[in-house]
Design a protein around this motif. Structure first.
Motif, PDB file in Angstrom:
ATOM      1  N   TYR A 145      16.288   2.029   7.414  1.00  0.00           N
ATOM      2  CA  TYR A 145      14.350   1.637   7.604  1.00  0.00           C
ATOM      3  C   TYR A 145      13.711   1.014   6.026  1.00  0.00           C
ATOM      4  CZ  TYR A 145       9.518   3.613   7.732  1.00  0.00           C
ATOM      5  OH  TYR A 145       8.169   4.013   7.604  1.00  0.00           O
ATOM      6  N   ALA A 146      14.628   0.859   5.144  1.00  0.00           N
ATOM      7  CA  ALA A 146      13.367   0.283   3.994  1.00  0.00           C
ATOM      8  C   ALA A 146      13.399  -1.272   3.140  1.00  0.00           C
ATOM      9  CB  ALA A 146      14.363   0.720   2.268  1.00  0.00           C
ATOM     10  N   VAL A 147      14.896  -1.392   4.499  1.00  0.00           N
ATOM     11  CA  VAL A 147      14.893  -3.060   4.062  1.00  0.00           C
ATOM     12  C   VAL A 147      13.241  -3.190   5.656  1.00  0.00           C
ATOM     13  CG1 VAL A 147      16.532  -4.708   5.185  1.00  0.00           C
ATOM     14  CG2 VAL A 147      17.462  -3.008   3.793  1.00  0.00           C
ATOM     15  N   TYR A 148      13.635  -2.704   6.642  1.00  0.00           N
ATOM     16  CA  TYR A 148      12.404  -3.634   7.972  1.00  0.00           C
ATOM     17  C   TYR A 148      11.733  -2.714   7.200  1.00  0.00           C
ATOM     18  CZ  TYR A 148      16.071  -4.497  10.796  1.00  0.00           C
ATOM     19  OH  TYR A 148      17.574  -5.083  12.232  1.00  0.00           O
ATOM     20  N   ARG A 149      10.558  -2.154   6.535  1.00  0.00           N
ATOM     21  CA  ARG A 149       9.778  -1.761   6.436  1.00  0.00           C
ATOM     22  C   ARG A 149       9.472  -2.409   5.034  1.00  0.00           C
ATOM     23  NH1 ARG A 149       9.015   3.674   3.216  1.00  0.00           N
ATOM     24  NH2 ARG A 149      10.350   2.185   1.507  1.00  0.00           N
ATOM     25  N   ALA A 150      10.515  -3.252   3.501  1.00  0.00           N
ATOM     26  CA  ALA A 150      10.111  -4.678   3.289  1.00  0.00           C
ATOM     27  C   ALA A 150      10.004  -5.706   3.646  1.00  0.00           C
ATOM     28  CB  ALA A 150      11.370  -4.493   1.720  1.00  0.00           C
ATOM     29  N   LEU A 151      10.984  -5.918   4.874  1.00  0.00           N
ATOM     30  CA  LEU A 151      10.322  -7.420   5.065  1.00  0.00           C
ATOM     31  C   LEU A 151       9.213  -7.397   6.206  1.00  0.00           C
ATOM     32  CD1 LEU A 151      13.979  -7.337   7.147  1.00  0.00           C
ATOM     33  CD2 LEU A 151      12.936  -9.169   4.997  1.00  0.00           C
ATOM     34  N   ALA A 152       8.994  -6.028   6.633  1.00  0.00           N
ATOM     35  CA  ALA A 152       7.206  -6.355   7.332  1.00  0.00           C
ATOM     36  C   ALA A 152       6.227  -6.329   6.246  1.00  0.00           C
ATOM     37  CB  ALA A 152       6.634  -4.979   8.228  1.00  0.00           C
ATOM     38  N   VAL A 153       6.392  -5.585   5.406  1.00  0.00           N
ATOM     39  CA  VAL A 153       5.387  -5.652   4.642  1.00  0.00           C
ATOM     40  C   VAL A 153       5.562  -7.570   3.494  1.00  0.00           C
ATOM     41  CG1 VAL A 153       4.462  -5.256   1.935  1.00  0.00           C
ATOM     42  CG2 VAL A 153       5.237  -3.263   3.094  1.00  0.00           C
ATOM     43  N   ALA A 154       6.153  -7.833   3.673  1.00  0.00           N
ATOM     44  CA  ALA A 154       6.560  -9.166   3.187  1.00  0.00           C
ATOM     45  C   ALA A 154       5.819 -10.318   4.082  1.00  0.00           C
ATOM     46  CB  ALA A 154       7.832  -9.468   2.774  1.00  0.00           C
ATOM     47  N   GLY A 155       6.303  -9.825   4.843  1.00  0.00           N
ATOM     48  CA  GLY A 155       5.722 -10.712   6.581  1.00  0.00           C
ATOM     49  C   GLY A 155       4.223 -10.934   6.272  1.00  0.00           C
ATOM     50  N   TYR A 156       3.790  -9.106   7.102  1.00  0.00           N
ATOM     51  CA  TYR A 156       2.121  -9.289   6.556  1.00  0.00           C
ATOM     52  C   TYR A 156       1.886  -9.638   5.384  1.00  0.00           C
ATOM     53  CZ  TYR A 156      -1.875  -6.292   7.042  1.00  0.00           C
ATOM     54  OH  TYR A 156      -2.970  -5.722   7.480  1.00  0.00           O
ATOM     55  N   GLU A 157       2.394  -9.955   3.895  1.00  0.00           N
ATOM     56  CA  GLU A 157       1.680 -10.227   3.118  1.00  0.00           C
ATOM     57  C   GLU A 157       1.577 -12.180   2.984  1.00  0.00           C
ATOM     58  OE1 GLU A 157       1.412  -8.485  -0.448  1.00  0.00           O
ATOM     59  OE2 GLU A 157       1.172  -6.786   0.289  1.00  0.00           O
ATOM     60  N   ALA A 158       2.433 -12.658   3.599  1.00  0.00           N
ATOM     61  CA  ALA A 158       2.760 -14.145   3.391  1.00  0.00           C
ATOM     62  C   ALA A 158       1.794 -13.971   4.734  1.00  0.00           C
ATOM     63  CB  ALA A 158       4.279 -14.476   4.073  1.00  0.00           C
ATOM     64  N   ASN A 159       1.251 -13.386   6.110  1.00  0.00           N
ATOM     65  CA  ASN A 159       0.485 -14.062   6.902  1.00  0.00           C
ATOM     66  C   ASN A 159      -0.970 -13.770   6.419  1.00  0.00           C
ATOM     67  OD1 ASN A 159       1.894 -15.888   8.899  1.00  0.00           O
ATOM     68  ND2 ASN A 159       3.088 -13.678   7.842  1.00  0.00           N
ATOM     69  N   GLY A 160      -1.503 -13.673   5.027  1.00  0.00           N
ATOM     70  CA  GLY A 160      -2.718 -13.432   4.234  1.00  0.00           C
ATOM     71  C   GLY A 160      -3.809 -11.856   5.075  1.00  0.00           C
ATOM     72  N   GLY A 161      -1.797 -10.804   5.140  1.00  0.00           N
ATOM     73  CA  GLY A 161      -2.524  -9.588   5.467  1.00  0.00           C
ATOM     74  C   GLY A 161      -2.307  -8.641   3.513  1.00  0.00           C
ATOM     75  N   SER A 162      -3.078  -7.670   4.022  1.00  0.00           N
ATOM     76  CA  SER A 162      -2.867  -6.675   2.505  1.00  0.00           C
ATOM     77  C   SER A 162      -3.809  -5.365   2.575  1.00  0.00           C
ATOM     78  CB  SER A 162      -4.308  -7.613   1.877  1.00  0.00           C
ATOM     79  OG  SER A 162      -5.594  -7.151   1.498  1.00  0.00           O
ATOM     80  N   PRO A 163      -3.183  -4.543   1.784  1.00  0.00           N
ATOM     81  CA  PRO A 163      -3.648  -3.028   2.002  1.00  0.00           C
ATOM     82  C   PRO A 163      -4.970  -3.034   2.389  1.00  0.00           C
ATOM     83  CG  PRO A 163      -1.861  -2.996  -0.006  1.00  0.00           C
ATOM     84  CD  PRO A 163      -2.797  -4.615   0.306  1.00  0.00           C
ATOM     85  N   ALA A 164      -6.343  -4.044   2.158  1.00  0.00           N
ATOM     86  CA  ALA A 164      -7.530  -3.315   2.036  1.00  0.00           C
ATOM     87  C   ALA A 164      -7.610  -3.699   4.254  1.00  0.00           C
ATOM     88  CB  ALA A 164      -8.437  -4.310   1.553  1.00  0.00           C
ATOM     89  N   THR A 165      -6.808  -4.289   4.771  1.00  0.00           N
ATOM     90  CA  THR A 165      -6.573  -5.709   6.167  1.00  0.00           C
ATOM     91  C   THR A 165      -6.013  -4.261   6.964  1.00  0.00           C
ATOM     92  OG1 THR A 165      -5.050  -6.775   5.683  1.00  0.00           O
ATOM     93  CG2 THR A 165      -7.057  -7.715   5.233  1.00  0.00           C
ATOM     94  N   LEU A 166      -4.905  -3.643   6.537  1.00  0.00           N
ATOM     95  CA  LEU A 166      -4.330  -2.893   7.499  1.00  0.00           C
ATOM     96  C   LEU A 166      -5.097  -1.607   7.593  1.00  0.00           C
ATOM     97  CD1 LEU A 166      -1.638  -2.568   8.756  1.00  0.00           C
ATOM     98  CD2 LEU A 166      -1.210  -0.717   6.985  1.00  0.00           C
ATOM     99  N   PRO A 167      -5.601  -1.060   9.003  1.00  0.00           N
ATOM    100  CA  PRO A 167      -6.703   0.021   9.715  1.00  0.00           C
ATOM    101  C   PRO A 167      -5.198   1.170   9.592  1.00  0.00           C
ATOM    102  CG  PRO A 167      -5.068  -1.342  11.561  1.00  0.00           C
ATOM    103  CD  PRO A 167      -5.192  -2.536   9.796  1.00  0.00           C
ATOM    104  N   HIS A 168      -5.578   1.898   8.971  1.00  0.00           N
ATOM    105  CA  HIS A 168      -4.825   3.056   8.927  1.00  0.00           C
ATOM    106  C   HIS A 168      -4.975   4.265   9.896  1.00  0.00           C
ATOM    107  CE1 HIS A 168      -3.304   2.161   5.029  1.00  0.00           C
ATOM    108  NE2 HIS A 168      -2.273   2.716   5.682  1.00  0.00           N
TER     109      HIS A 168
END
Length: 372
Positions: A349-372
């Motif tokens: 699970y941690a592998v996929y989570r890390a990939l998701a975070v990496a891909g999200y930020e590589a495309n301009g995402g950040s903690p501030a832009t992620l809705p909770h």
């Protein structure tokens, strides 16, 4: 083929050690751990890998409290009371029966014991001996036997068949104690798979479940295994079963996500081509699951199951933002497909989570832009 597996392993391990996010054509470049450019899942409030709970797909505070009490004191009454107060036809009762049975099975595996010892799972044996007419205890015992068969005996052996035959009798006893309860019949679905019920017999069993709980997602997932190619059906039969269930699903039901589980059960052993995850069959199943998630009740006990599988497919298809939207809802618990098929669910699970975070930020995402 070996080199493909090696390359895939290198990519995934690298993602865990220090995935990096640069917005260069939306790509991901790896940097050293600790680099200012490195993606850090903790920035999103995600738990550390060692803190992830592998027992359940999502939170159930009442169950965790009772499980802790039962295993600490070896007293069964709290478990009985919790099941007695859990709605008979709902998903949560089935999940709680599985959890108690799994806890007893794992205890026995860790502490086999002997005649004069205190073997693991003793509380379940005492429960059944002291209150033989307790429907909850009977269901847990039946599920315990099923899990014992799959955990401890090789499929097809006499031992495997003997344990499952005993489990079948236990299911019948549990059904007599609670006539309207679908759980004993849902437990029998795993027995049907292991004992290779003829299709007519399996369909008769399935009708008993539909009479009691026609929209039960857990039951449909258990039945889907029987129809899969690796068991007693085929890819087409499994897809037909899943799509028919999705088509008749009532509004708000997670059954619309069942085709995605059918696709997962028939994934090719090795497929590193992104195009496969953008194919029509995969895209349609993913969209159906996303629709189901968006329309389901927030407290649906099966919601986490669907979200976890969506994480797998969304990451594979590089739909980073959508994967992150699922992760914020499930992080902390990883007791669901596909992670539970691994020897180390938290790590996968941690592998996929890390990939998701990496891909999200590589495309301009950040903690501030992620809705909770």
């Amino acid at each position: 083929m070996e080199i493909l597996w090696f390359l895939f392993a290198v990519i995934m391990i690298g993602a865990v050690l220090g995935p990096v996010l640069l917005r260069r054509r939306g790509g991901i470049r790896q940097v050293a751990p600790g680099s200012p450019d490195a993606a850090d899942p903790a920035n999103y409030g995600f738990l550390r890998q060692e803190e992830l709970d592998i027992r359940m797909p999502g939170p159930d505070a009442d169950l965790l409290e009772v499980l802790d009490l039962v295993q600490r004191t070896q007293e069964w009454k709290a478990a009985s009371q919790l099941l007695a107060g859990t709605e008979t036809h709902g998903e949560r009762r089935w999940q709680r029966v599985q959890a108690f049975a799994g806890a007893a099975s794992l205890e026995l595996q860790q502490r086999p014991g002997g005649v004069s010892d205190n073997p693991g799972g003793q509380w379940l044996r005492v429960w059944r001996a002291e209150t033989p007419k307790d429907a909850g205890g009977a269901a847990v015992h039946a599920e315990f036997l099923v899990q014992q068969a799959w955990r401890t005996a090789a499929q097809g052996t006499d031992e495997f068949r003997i344990i499952l035959e005993e489990a079948k009798e236990a299911c019948a006893q549990a059904a007599l104690l609670s006539p309207g309860d679908p759980v004993p019949y849902i437990i029998e679905l795993s027995i049907a798979r292991g004992l290779a019920y003829p299709r007519e017999e399996f369909e008769q069993l399935w009708l008993k479940i539909l009479d009691r709980a026609p929209a039960h997602m857990g039951a449909h997932l258990a039945a889907l295994h029987y129809w899969c190619e690796k068991w007693h059906g085929s890819r087409d039969l499994a897809y037909d079963f899943a799509e028919a269930a999705a088509a008749r699903a009532p509004r708000g039901s997670l059954l619309a996500a069942l085709p995605l589980f059918g696709v997962y059960e028939h994934l090719p052993e090795v497929n590193l081509v992104r195009g496969f995850y953008e194919s029509e069959v995969v895209t349609k199943a993913v969209e159906g699951a996303l629709f189901a998630v968006h329309s389901a009740r927030a407290d649906d006990p099966m919601l986490a199951h669907v979200r976890h599988l969506l994480v797998f497919f969304l990451v594979r298809s590089q739909r980073w933002s959508e994967a992150m939207n699922q992760l914020v809802h499930v992080d902390g618990h990883v007791g669901a497909l596909p992670w539970t098929l691994s020897e180390d669910p938290a790590s996968d699970y941690a592998v996929y989570r890390a990939l998701a975070v990496a891909g999200y930020e590589a495309n301009g995402g950040s903690p501030a832009t992620l809705p909770h």
